[in-house]
Design an enzyme around this catalytic site. Structure first.
Site, mmCIF file in Angstrom:
data_model
loop_
_atom_site.group_PDB
_atom_site.id
_atom_site.type_symbol
_atom_site.label_atom_id
_atom_site.label_comp_id
_atom_site.label_asym_id
_atom_site.label_seq_id
_atom_site.Cartn_x
_atom_site.Cartn_y
_atom_site.Cartn_z
ATOM 1 C CG ASP A 1 -6.355 -8.037 1.286
ATOM 2 O OD1 ASP A 1 -7.549 -8.164 0.944
ATOM 3 O OD2 ASP A 1 -6.010 -7.340 2.259
ATOM 4 C CB CYS B 1 -12.136 -8.940 -0.707
ATOM 5 S SG CYS B 1 -13.367 -8.297 0.426
ATOM 6 C CG ASP C 1 -2.068 -0.926 1.110
ATOM 7 O OD1 ASP C 1 -2.286 -1.447 -0.003
ATOM 8 O OD2 ASP C 1 -2.765 -1.151 2.115
#
Ligand SMILES: *[C@@H]1O[C@H](CO)[C@@H](O)[C@H](O)[C@H]1NC(C)=O
Ligand SMILES: *[C@@H]1O[C@H](CO)[C@@H](O)[C@H](O)[C@H]1NC(C)=O
Length: 334
Positions: A226, A224, A137
């Site tokens: 990941d 989602c 991120d």
């Protein structure tokens, strides 16, 4: 402060880099050009950072530069998925990073043709030349030593997902449903705040014959990706992910912050934000994803792991505990 390792080389280097790195992804299907893993280098890895918000440029600059300065990083790609950002701004961002920070591995920005979260796992055979990639991120900064350590652990567990932030699935007996949660002593999901995985898994996620419907869930939920990658890897390996303890994590946080983090500092932050209803909502949506993936998969592939690998003790051995192999210096996730 201006810090450059090789100012002249970098200068020459950064011009063509900027010019070609903003090119849109080639339309040819990467699923048809999967490289032989043996041709990919295994002594370094590629970092893919997701970026969307211009208001986070200041973080992105320092985070990209930090990854670039890690000796094991071959290249850093910023996957820019906000179509409204002018190209000149992105060019300026690249110039700023290479001018104001210590950078070593090249940093490029790849403009994404869609803002689908699935594109984080898009195989990029013309860019990724390493056997491992880190998916990150744009608001989490991890110290170089811990990043190097994570890669070292991945190198000896190449089939596993390795990450610094863990969560869990669980079955809620009273409601008879799968949920997204945090357990004190086990985990089954590592987050894309930072995860290292085999480049191979990008192909499994993006090109696998049964994956279409599940990737659609990610697009519908705008969340989602990941969790889905954790499903893919657990299904392929029959084993859970590996959680690493970082020495220093700075997490500026977004909706994904709820639950348990990697450091005391993050946990404090997490506890505070954990009270807001937005977090509860986030957790519910993640639970819904788990239920959808489970429904489509027709089973629950996620597998729990125990323990956390920490750097301080040096080499890690595996010990048996309760019939399971765990790291000998395992710490409970308290
Ligand atoms: C680049 O740096 C200049 C000078 O510090 C700053 O004004 C500008 O906003 C930066 N732009 C980007 C895209 O990072
Ligand atoms: C899960 O693993 C099985 C056995 O390796 C494989 O046949 C199947 O295609 C995998 N499912 C998905 C959706 O990847």
């Amino acid at each position: 402060m201006i810090m450059r390792k090789f100012p002249v080389v970098l200068f020459l280097f950064s011009i063509p880099l900027v010019a070609f790195s903003l090119r849109a992804l080639s339309p040819t299907n990467p699923c048809h050009s999967k490289p032989n893993p043996k041709t990919l280098r295994s002594d370094q890895f590629t970092v893919l950072i997701n970026g969307y918000s211009e208001s986070r440029f200041h973080l992105l600059r320092s985070i990209a530069a930090k990854y670039s300065s890690c000796p094991s990083v071959a290249a850093v790609f910023i996957l820019w998925s906000n179509p409204t950002t002018p190209t000149e701004t992105l060019t300026q961002l690249t110039i700023n990073i290479t001018s104001y920070y210590f950078v070593s591995a090249p940093i490029s920005i790849l403009r994404q043709s869609s803002d689908s979260l699935n594109s984080r796992f898009f195989p990029r055979p013309s860019w990724i030349t390493t056997r491992a990639v880190a998916i990150c991120d744009d608001d989490v900064e991890i110290d170089t030593k811990s990043v190097e350590f994570a890669f070292k652990i991945w190198s000896s567990h190449q089939d596993n997902l390795v990450g610094f932030f863990a969560r869990s699935h669980d079955f809620d007996l009273s409601r008879r449903t799968w949920i997204y949660t945090v357990h004190p002593d086990k985990y089954s999901i590592v987050l894309t705040k930072f995860m290292i995985l085999k480049t191979d898994y990008l192909y499994m996620y993006s090109c696998g014959s049964n994956m279409d419907e599940m990737r659609k869930v990610v697009d519908r939920m705008r969340n989602c990706e990941d969790i889905l990658m954790n499903f893919v890897v657990a299904n392929a390996t029959n084993s859970g992910p590996i959680l690493i303890g970082a020495e220093k994590v700075r997490d500026w946080g977004d909706a994904r912050n709820e639950g348990r983090g990697s450091t005391e500092k993050e946990e404090k932050l997490v506890t505070e934000v954990g009270l807001s209803s937005r977090k509860g909502d986030h957790r519910k949506r993640r639970g819904e994803c788990i239920r959808e993936f489970h429904r489509i998969w027709e089973k629950m592939p996620l597998i729990y792991s125990n323990g956390k690998v920490v750097n301080s003790v040096g080499e890690q051995g595996l010990c048996e505990k309760g019939g399971k192999l765990v790291f000998c210096d395992e710490q409970l996730l308290l």
